[in-house]
Design an enzyme around this catalytic site. Structure first.
Site, PDB file in Angstrom:
ATOM      1  CG  HIS A   1      -1.671   2.009  -4.363  1.00 49.25           C
ATOM      2  ND1 HIS A   1      -0.366   2.421  -4.234  1.00 49.25           N
ATOM      3  CD2 HIS A   1      -1.875   1.844  -5.694  1.00 49.25           C
ATOM      4  CE1 HIS A   1       0.198   2.493  -5.430  1.00 49.25           C
ATOM      5  NE2 HIS A   1      -0.704   2.144  -6.336  1.00 49.25           N
TER       6      HIS A   1
ATOM      7  CG  ASP B   1       1.335   2.596  -1.360  1.00 49.34           C
ATOM      8  OD1 ASP B   1       0.615   1.575  -1.254  1.00 49.34           O
ATOM      9  OD2 ASP B   1       1.496   3.216  -2.426  1.00 49.34           O
TER      10      ASP B   1
ATOM     11  CB  SER C   1       1.166   0.907  -8.642  1.00 45.33           C
ATOM     12  OG  SER C   1       0.826   2.256  -8.564  1.00 45.33           O
TER      13      SER C   1
END
Length: 275
Positions: A74, A121, A224
């Site tokens: 992502h 992901d 992230s």
């Protein structure tokens, strides 16, 4: 099933930054409940940068080979398509202070990725040139497929993300670290069903995910793509990739990571097992 899960999880967020508005730039660049990382630790940590008024940190990553970075899908797909707008900064104690940005030659997003909450992901970045490995910058070891990382195992997550919900990492933007316990998937899944509209028969935490953290310690927005590492028999192994969660260090909402062992075959389709 896919549509039901998407509708049921409107407030669950991946842990990347959106681009800041002008004037907010340096405030948009943490770890909840952690502390500044020692300079001698986490030599595989990288910062992903996107071009704007300056090269802004937006996600983390890890060096898994002298020419390959592991991160979250992502962070780089499907939005980041222009390689010229992407750079990698190797281990840095403070963001922006001694940048030596490296160009990327290829972005590989897992073909099954749709959203972080659905899974897959995970992504790979190939650097234009291999980096010189040293005591300050070197690769993290990927785990064997048999490694389970049992519940309660103490692991560490690192990054430059928020230090609390909506609280940005202040200057001088140090790399932060926090110890988090691994949580069993079915317990984590049950916690995420509390207060949610998702039926108990719909799994939120899937087999390719790993949970860690508690109400005092967690990863957060801006972390992230960064690594979750655990020490096994004296060797640091990357157990997870920071993926998503609801808020940061919230009750019944542990941090959720992409489980690296689930994707070893996919990783090694591109990345040599030995440099």
């Amino acid at each position: 099933m896919l549509n039901l899960l998407l509708l049921a999880l409107p407030v669950l967020a991946s842990r990347a930054y959106a681009a800041p508005a002008p004037g907010q730039a340096l405030q948009r660049v943490g770890i909840v409940g952690g502390q500044e990382a020692p300079r001698s630790k986490w030599p595989w940590q990288v910062s992903l940068r996107v071009h704007g008024p300056y090269w802004m940190h937006f996600c983390g990553g890890s060096l898994i080979h002298p020419q390959w970075v592991l991160t979250a899908a992502h962070c780089v797909g499907p939005d980041v398509k222009d390689l010229a707008a992407l750079r990698v900064q190797l281990r840095e104690q403070h963001l922006y202070y001694q940048d030596q940005l490296l160009p990327v030659s290829r972005i590989i997003v897992h073909p099954q990725f749709y959203t972080a909450q659905i899974g897959a992901d995970i992504a790979l970045l190939e650097l234009e040139e291999p980096v010189n490995v040293s005591s300050h910058v070197h690769t993290v070891t990927l785990p064997p497929a048999s490694e389970t990382f049992p519940p309660g195992m103490p692991c560490w997550v690192t990054g430059w993300g928020d230090v609390d919900n909506d609280e940005r990492l202040p200057p001088p933007f140090p790399l932060k670290q926090v110890k988090v316990p691994i949580m069993e998937n079915h317990i984590c899944d049950a916690k995420y069903h509390l207060g949610a509209y998702t039926g108990d028969d719909v799994r939120i935490v899937r087999d390719d995910m790993l949970c860690a953290g508690n109400t005092r310690r967690d990863s957060c927005q801006g972390d992230s793509g960064g690594p979750l590492v655990c020490k096994v028999n004296g060797t640091w192994l990357q157990a997870g990739v920071v993926s998503w969660g609801e808020g940061c260090a919230q009750p019944n909402r542990p941090g959720i990571y992409t489980r690296v062992t689930y994707y070893l075959d996919w990783i090694h389709h591109y990345v040599p097992k030995k440099p």
